[in-house]
Design a protein around this motif. Sequence first.
Motif, PDB file in Angstrom:
ATOM      1  N   UNK A  26       0.541  -9.984   1.781  1.00 17.31           N
ATOM      2  CA  UNK A  26       1.646 -10.947   1.878  1.00 17.31           C
ATOM      3  C   UNK A  26       2.654 -10.574   2.957  1.00 17.31           C
ATOM      4  N   UNK A  27       3.475 -11.540   3.311  1.00 18.84           N
ATOM      5  CA  UNK A  27       4.564 -11.325   4.258  1.00 18.84           C
ATOM      6  C   UNK A  27       5.513 -10.282   3.657  1.00 18.84           C
ATOM      7  N   UNK A  28       5.771  -9.174   4.359  1.00 19.10           N
ATOM      8  CA  UNK A  28       6.643  -8.143   3.794  1.00 19.10           C
ATOM      9  C   UNK A  28       8.066  -8.616   3.538  1.00 19.10           C
ATOM     10  N   UNK A  29       8.464  -9.729   4.176  1.00 20.58           N
ATOM     11  CA  UNK A  29       9.799 -10.280   3.936  1.00 20.58           C
ATOM     12  C   UNK A  29       9.795 -11.374   2.868  1.00 20.58           C
ATOM     13  N   UNK A  30       8.625 -11.674   2.356  1.00 21.84           N
ATOM     14  CA  UNK A  30       8.510 -12.695   1.306  1.00 21.84           C
ATOM     15  C   UNK A  30       7.453 -12.236   0.305  1.00 21.84           C
ATOM     16  N   UNK A  31       7.764 -11.185  -0.387  1.00 21.32           N
ATOM     17  CA  UNK A  31       6.806 -10.553  -1.287  1.00 21.32           C
ATOM     18  C   UNK A  31       6.723 -11.291  -2.622  1.00 21.32           C
ATOM     19  N   UNK A  32       5.563 -11.245  -3.259  1.00 12.70           N
ATOM     20  CA  UNK A  32       5.459 -11.809  -4.613  1.00 12.70           C
ATOM     21  C   UNK A  32       6.241 -10.964  -5.608  1.00 12.70           C
ATOM     22  N   UNK A  33       6.663 -11.576  -6.690  1.00 15.53           N
ATOM     23  CA  UNK A  33       7.327 -10.824  -7.747  1.00 15.53           C
ATOM     24  C   UNK A  33       6.273 -10.089  -8.564  1.00 15.53           C
ATOM     25  N   UNK A  34       6.681  -9.002  -9.163  1.00 13.16           N
ATOM     26  CA  UNK A  34       5.755  -8.256 -10.014  1.00 13.16           C
ATOM     27  C   UNK A  34       4.724  -7.498  -9.211  1.00 13.16           C
ATOM     28  N   UNK A  35       3.507  -7.427  -9.727  1.00 12.62           N
ATOM     29  CA  UNK A  35       2.426  -6.714  -9.059  1.00 12.62           C
ATOM     30  C   UNK A  35       2.151  -7.348  -7.708  1.00 12.62           C
ATOM     31  N   UNK A  36       2.169  -6.536  -6.647  1.00  8.40           N
ATOM     32  CA  UNK A  36       2.012  -7.062  -5.293  1.00  8.40           C
ATOM     33  C   UNK A  36       0.594  -7.567  -5.022  1.00  8.40           C
ATOM     34  N   UNK A  37      -0.368  -7.064  -5.771  1.00  8.07           N
ATOM     35  CA  UNK A  37      -1.756  -7.464  -5.549  1.00  8.07           C
ATOM     36  C   UNK A  37      -2.153  -8.688  -6.377  1.00  8.07           C
ATOM     37  N   UNK A  38      -1.293  -9.115  -7.285  1.00  5.06           N
ATOM     38  CA  UNK A  38      -1.637 -10.197  -8.216  1.00  5.06           C
ATOM     39  C   UNK A  38      -2.133 -11.474  -7.533  1.00  5.06           C
ATOM     40  N   UNK A  67      -8.555 -11.057  -8.972  1.00 13.07           N
ATOM     41  CA  UNK A  67      -9.337 -11.935  -9.850  1.00 13.07           C
ATOM     42  C   UNK A  67      -9.030 -11.693 -11.318  1.00 13.07           C
ATOM     43  N   UNK A  68      -8.323 -10.612 -11.625  1.00 10.60           N
ATOM     44  CA  UNK A  68      -8.050 -10.261 -13.019  1.00 10.60           C
ATOM     45  C   UNK A  68      -6.581 -10.443 -13.387  1.00 10.60           C
ATOM     46  N   UNK A  69      -5.801 -11.076 -12.499  1.00  6.87           N
ATOM     47  CA  UNK A  69      -4.372 -11.246 -12.747  1.00  6.87           C
ATOM     48  C   UNK A  69      -4.137 -12.142 -13.965  1.00  6.87           C
ATOM     49  N   UNK A  70      -3.076 -11.822 -14.702  1.00  7.54           N
ATOM     50  CA  UNK A  70      -2.686 -12.619 -15.864  1.00  7.54           C
ATOM     51  C   UNK A  70      -1.170 -12.744 -15.881  1.00  7.54           C
ATOM     52  N   UNK A  71      -0.629 -13.371 -16.924  1.00  8.84           N
ATOM     53  CA  UNK A  71       0.816 -13.602 -16.990  1.00  8.84           C
ATOM     54  C   UNK A  71       1.607 -12.301 -16.957  1.00  8.84           C
ATOM     55  N   UNK A  72       1.056 -11.245 -17.515  1.00  8.15           N
ATOM     56  CA  UNK A  72       1.782  -9.973 -17.582  1.00  8.15           C
ATOM     57  C   UNK A  72       2.027  -9.401 -16.180  1.00  8.15           C
ATOM     58  N   UNK A  73       1.222  -9.822 -15.198  1.00  5.44           N
ATOM     59  CA  UNK A  73       1.346  -9.294 -13.836  1.00  5.44           C
ATOM     60  C   UNK A  73       2.581  -9.820 -13.115  1.00  5.44           C
ATOM     61  N   UNK A  74       3.322 -10.727 -13.741  1.00  7.56           N
ATOM     62  CA  UNK A  74       4.567 -11.213 -13.152  1.00  7.56           C
ATOM     63  C   UNK A  74       5.626 -10.123 -13.116  1.00  7.56           C
TER      64      UNK A  74
END
Length: 338
Positions: free
Chosen positions: A287-299, A303-310
């Motif tokens: 991802x863009x280092x200035x616009x990162x996802x919340x929670x787990x960065x790899x989510x 393929x195994x991401x779930x709600x807890x990965x937020x």
Amino acid sequence: MAQNHDVALTVNGLKTFMYTNKRCNKAVNGVSFQIKKGKTLCIVGESGCGKSVTASAVMQLLPTLSRIEEGEIIYHADRGDIRIDQLPRNGRQMRAIRGAEMAMIFQDPMTALNPVYTVGFQIIENLKYHTALKGRLLRDKAIDLLRSMGIPLPERRVDEFPHRYSGGMRQRAMIAMAMACNPKILIADEPTTALDVTIQAQIFELMDRLKKEHGTAIMLITHDMGAVAELADDVAVMYMGNIVEAGNVDEVLRNPVHPYTRALLASIPVLGRGRNQDIQAIPGSTPDPFDRPTGCQFAPRCAFASDVCAAMPDETFVTDTHRVMCWRYEEFAHAAAQ
């Protein structure tokens, strides 16, 4: 993190941020590891995950618009522990350590060498500053270093400028400069990128000999999982500024418990299986280092991401030496055990 007399370098909770145009890139965001004497720590991961920034922070070679925000970098010297992170970047003590006790092989040999000085002059400059050699002995040592790197006609090449060297020869000259003083810690940032496979093997053999003969602690940054399997004693897998999995080489390669580590291994072709083998590319991109996802960065790519990965997972120890940052690591550990 536990420390003992076998450890050459300890990094605890390192956070290195880079600032540009009123924005902040958290390039390294809470990294911890140790490099042991006479051992090799391999740091792997895709480009842009913070590997080279970590190495630059350890050597106090960060760009001007960046700084160490938190954490410790402790060099366990024979004369006592030294907090590298507290030393001025260009202070006398850091300059004395850099090049003599801690050395770095840079990734890009095309820009690392100064084009207005001969290669021999640049090697001799390092020897003159950090050793007691004088006069003709300095030149002889520089020639011996170039010869040990497999550079032909070193007596002549020592007086040539970098533009007369091929890319592979420049990389070998950089390695000669880094190894000139038999450093206690050697950081190699993809040291064989521009070299053919024969020279790669020679360089890795030379690094392995340095490790065994002088007890050098080596931090090797690489994309080559074959080199990791061959050279590493310990492995740290980095993704977006975090070490998502770390342990000894058998634990990480034989029993990977983070989806990113498993994806890296699944994307590598296996020698002997032919062109029809199933090579699984990792979906998406970092991802863009200035616009990162919340929670787990790899989510977003997992393929195994779930709600807890937020939420960002905590670091968990699978064994005494194997650690991971993943909410669902137990499922992979259980599958590997069956």
